[in-house]
Motif scaffolding. Structure first.
Motif, PDB file in Angstrom:
ATOM      1  N   ILE A 119       0.844  -1.185   0.000  1.00 30.61           N
ATOM      2  CA  ILE A 119       0.000   0.000   0.000  1.00 30.61           C
ATOM      3  C   ILE A 119       0.888   1.246   0.000  1.00 30.61           C
ATOM      4  CG2 ILE A 119      -1.720   1.321   1.275  1.00 30.61           C
ATOM      5  CD1 ILE A 119      -2.766  -1.322   2.383  1.00 30.61           C
ATOM      6  N   SER A 120       0.731   2.046  -1.044  1.00 35.02           N
ATOM      7  CA  SER A 120       1.424   3.329  -1.171  1.00 35.02           C
ATOM      8  C   SER A 120       0.547   4.221  -2.030  1.00 35.02           C
ATOM      9  CB  SER A 120       2.822   3.140  -1.776  1.00 35.02           C
ATOM     10  OG  SER A 120       2.727   2.516  -3.038  1.00 35.02           O
ATOM     11  N   ALA A 121       0.948   5.464  -2.225  1.00 35.36           N
ATOM     12  CA  ALA A 121       0.133   6.434  -2.955  1.00 35.36           C
ATOM     13  C   ALA A 121      -0.380   5.857  -4.278  1.00 35.36           C
ATOM     14  CB  ALA A 121       0.942   7.699  -3.209  1.00 35.36           C
ATOM     15  N   GLY A 122      -1.693   5.996  -4.496  1.00 38.32           N
ATOM     16  CA  GLY A 122      -2.299   5.544  -5.740  1.00 38.32           C
ATOM     17  C   GLY A 122      -2.675   4.082  -5.804  1.00 38.32           C
ATOM     18  N   LYS A 123      -2.444   3.331  -4.747  1.00 33.85           N
ATOM     19  CA  LYS A 123      -2.743   1.896  -4.760  1.00 33.85           C
ATOM     20  C   LYS A 123      -4.160   1.623  -4.239  1.00 33.85           C
ATOM     21  CE  LYS A 123       1.367   0.711  -6.093  1.00 33.85           C
ATOM     22  NZ  LYS A 123       1.721   1.492  -7.230  1.00 33.85           N
ATOM     23  N   VAL A 124      -4.771   0.596  -4.797  1.00 34.63           N
ATOM     24  CA  VAL A 124      -6.095   0.134  -4.395  1.00 34.63           C
ATOM     25  C   VAL A 124      -5.907  -1.179  -3.650  1.00 34.63           C
ATOM     26  CG1 VAL A 124      -8.360  -0.627  -5.222  1.00 34.63           C
ATOM     27  CG2 VAL A 124      -7.160   1.228  -6.399  1.00 34.63           C
TER      28      VAL A 124
ATOM     29  N   LEU B 149      -4.487   7.638  -0.690  1.00 29.82           N
ATOM     30  CA  LEU B 149      -4.393   8.998  -1.219  1.00 29.82           C
ATOM     31  C   LEU B 149      -2.936   9.449  -1.275  1.00 29.82           C
ATOM     32  CD1 LEU B 149      -7.413  10.450   0.757  1.00 29.82           C
ATOM     33  CD2 LEU B 149      -7.383   9.804  -1.658  1.00 29.82           C
ATOM     34  N   THR B 150      -2.186   9.114  -0.215  1.00 31.21           N
ATOM     35  CA  THR B 150      -0.735   9.334  -0.162  1.00 31.21           C
ATOM     36  C   THR B 150      -0.152   8.073   0.476  1.00 31.21           C
ATOM     37  OG1 THR B 150      -0.633  10.285   2.063  1.00 31.21           O
ATOM     38  CG2 THR B 150      -1.101  11.815   0.239  1.00 31.21           C
ATOM     39  N   ASP B 151       1.142   8.078   0.733  1.00 35.22           N
ATOM     40  CA  ASP B 151       1.738   6.931   1.417  1.00 35.22           C
ATOM     41  C   ASP B 151       1.200   6.785   2.842  1.00 35.22           C
ATOM     42  OD1 ASP B 151       3.202   6.349  -0.812  1.00 35.22           O
ATOM     43  OD2 ASP B 151       5.107   7.095  -0.029  1.00 35.22           O
ATOM     44  N   ASP B 152       0.719   7.877   3.425  1.00 38.20           N
ATOM     45  CA  ASP B 152       0.302   7.868   4.828  1.00 38.20           C
ATOM     46  C   ASP B 152      -1.176   8.151   5.061  1.00 38.20           C
ATOM     47  OD1 ASP B 152       2.919   7.351   5.741  1.00 38.20           O
ATOM     48  OD2 ASP B 152       3.427   9.463   5.521  1.00 38.20           O
ATOM     49  N   VAL B 153      -1.950   8.443   4.029  1.00 41.97           N
ATOM     50  CA  VAL B 153      -3.381   8.741   4.181  1.00 41.97           C
ATOM     51  C   VAL B 153      -4.180   7.777   3.314  1.00 41.97           C
ATOM     52  CG1 VAL B 153      -5.205  10.469   3.945  1.00 41.97           C
ATOM     53  CG2 VAL B 153      -2.905  11.179   4.638  1.00 41.97           C
TER      54      VAL B 153
ATOM     55  N   SER C 268     -29.245  -8.674  13.665  1.00 35.34           N
ATOM     56  CA  SER C 268     -28.124  -8.437  12.771  1.00 35.34           C
ATOM     57  C   SER C 268     -28.261  -7.022  12.207  1.00 35.34           C
ATOM     58  CB  SER C 268     -28.157  -9.468  11.645  1.00 35.34           C
ATOM     59  OG  SER C 268     -27.086  -9.271  10.760  1.00 35.34           O
ATOM     60  N   TYR C 269     -27.140  -6.289  12.164  1.00 29.30           N
ATOM     61  CA  TYR C 269     -27.136  -4.933  11.630  1.00 29.30           C
ATOM     62  C   TYR C 269     -26.136  -4.855  10.489  1.00 29.30           C
ATOM     63  CZ  TYR C 269     -29.610  -3.757  15.898  1.00 29.30           C
ATOM     64  OH  TYR C 269     -30.518  -3.713  16.905  1.00 29.30           O
ATOM     65  N   ASN C 270     -26.549  -4.214   9.423  1.00 32.83           N
ATOM     66  CA  ASN C 270     -25.695  -4.008   8.268  1.00 32.83           C
ATOM     67  C   ASN C 270     -25.356  -2.520   8.186  1.00 32.83           C
ATOM     68  OD1 ASN C 270     -25.904  -6.756   7.131  1.00 32.83           O
ATOM     69  ND2 ASN C 270     -28.051  -6.219   7.034  1.00 32.83           N
ATOM     70  N   THR C 271     -24.070  -2.210   8.018  1.00 32.11           N
ATOM     71  CA  THR C 271     -23.656  -0.812   7.939  1.00 32.11           C
ATOM     72  C   THR C 271     -22.684  -0.624   6.781  1.00 32.11           C
ATOM     73  OG1 THR C 271     -21.846  -1.166   9.504  1.00 32.11           O
ATOM     74  CG2 THR C 271     -23.913  -0.374  10.420  1.00 32.11           C
ATOM     75  N   LEU C 272     -22.668   0.594   6.284  1.00 37.80           N
ATOM     76  CA  LEU C 272     -21.703   1.022   5.291  1.00 37.80           C
ATOM     77  C   LEU C 272     -20.965   2.195   5.912  1.00 37.80           C
ATOM     78  CD1 LEU C 272     -20.763   0.531   2.368  1.00 37.80           C
ATOM     79  CD2 LEU C 272     -22.350   2.338   1.674  1.00 37.80           C
ATOM     80  N   GLN C 273     -19.646   2.150   5.912  1.00 34.49           N
ATOM     81  CA  GLN C 273     -18.873   3.203   6.555  1.00 34.49           C
ATOM     82  C   GLN C 273     -17.712   3.632   5.672  1.00 34.49           C
ATOM     83  OE1 GLN C 273     -17.896   1.278  10.228  1.00 34.49           O
ATOM     84  NE2 GLN C 273     -16.266   0.075   9.352  1.00 34.49           N
ATOM     85  N   VAL C 274     -17.319   4.887   5.836  1.00 31.41           N
ATOM     86  CA  VAL C 274     -16.156   5.430   5.152  1.00 31.41           C
ATOM     87  C   VAL C 274     -15.136   5.779   6.224  1.00 31.41           C
ATOM     88  CG1 VAL C 274     -15.279   7.271   3.681  1.00 31.41           C
ATOM     89  CG2 VAL C 274     -17.564   6.358   3.284  1.00 31.41           C
ATOM     90  N   ASN C 275     -13.927   5.231   6.099  1.00 30.88           N
ATOM     91  CA  ASN C 275     -12.861   5.450   7.080  1.00 30.88           C
ATOM     92  C   ASN C 275     -11.704   6.187   6.432  1.00 30.88           C
ATOM     93  OD1 ASN C 275     -14.125   3.817   9.135  1.00 30.88           O
ATOM     94  ND2 ASN C 275     -13.489   2.047   7.968  1.00 30.88           N
ATOM     95  N   PHE C 276     -11.127   7.118   7.176  1.00 28.06           N
ATOM     96  CA  PHE C 276      -9.890   7.767   6.785  1.00 28.06           C
ATOM     97  C   PHE C 276      -8.845   7.406   7.826  1.00 28.06           C
ATOM     98  CE2 PHE C 276     -12.987  10.342   4.591  1.00 28.06           C
ATOM     99  CZ  PHE C 276     -12.381  10.576   3.377  1.00 28.06           C
TER     100      PHE C 276
END
Length: 150
Positions: A64-69, A104-108, A127-135
């Motif tokens: 994992i580094s900048a630009g990687k998925v 987004l970057t090597d560290d974000v 049971s609970y289903n959630t969608l979350q966005v993490n930074f």
């Protein structure tokens, strides 16, 4: 049935990283003092032990580094005890998470996750289903120090 401040948690955790190409495997163990405001006159206290296993795999590069998925999947089990630490422990819940991330970057990192929480109750299972966005920000102290020293 929670009103006002829903919960207060303090905890300590340890994470062990198993670096294996072409993926990263982590094991986390967390101990929490968990206070739930379920009553109008105060909090219910319990102690929780959370254990998690997580696997991360990059899709377009070796790490994992900048630009990687990358894709991530984890399994977490919660065990709960009464305020009397020697009370009867009980299974709290089980959380299965799968997600897709982008560096987004090597560290974000930004990650979109789907999570399923399964609660075992004495009478009712839910049971609970959630969608979350993490930074996630890594090495932020070192990066801040470098910016301030320039």
């Amino acid at each position: 049935g929670q009103e006002g401040l829903p919960e207060i948690r303090s905890g300590i955790q340890g994470t062990y990283y198993f670096k294996r190409s072409p993926f990263l495997l982590t094991a986390r163990l967390r101990f929490e003092d968990h206070l739930d405001k379920r009553r109008t006159e105060g909090f219910d206290q319990s102690y929780r032990v959370r254990s998690q296993v997580k696997i991360v795999k990059t899709l377009n590069g070796p790490e994992i580094s900048a630009g990687k998925v990358y894709v991530a999947a984890s399994e977490e089990v919660f065990t709960q005890t009464a305020p009397d630490i020697f009370g009867n422990p009980r299974f709290g819940n089980n959380r299965l998470t799968i997600g897709l991330g982008y560096a987004l970057t090597d560290d974000v990192l930004m990650e979109v996750d789907y999570s399923n929480d399964y609660y075992m109750g004495k009478v009712l299972q839910s049971s609970y289903n959630t969608l979350q966005v993490n930074f996630s920000c890594y090495n932020w102290v070192k990066n801040l120090k470098n910016v301030l020293l320039k």
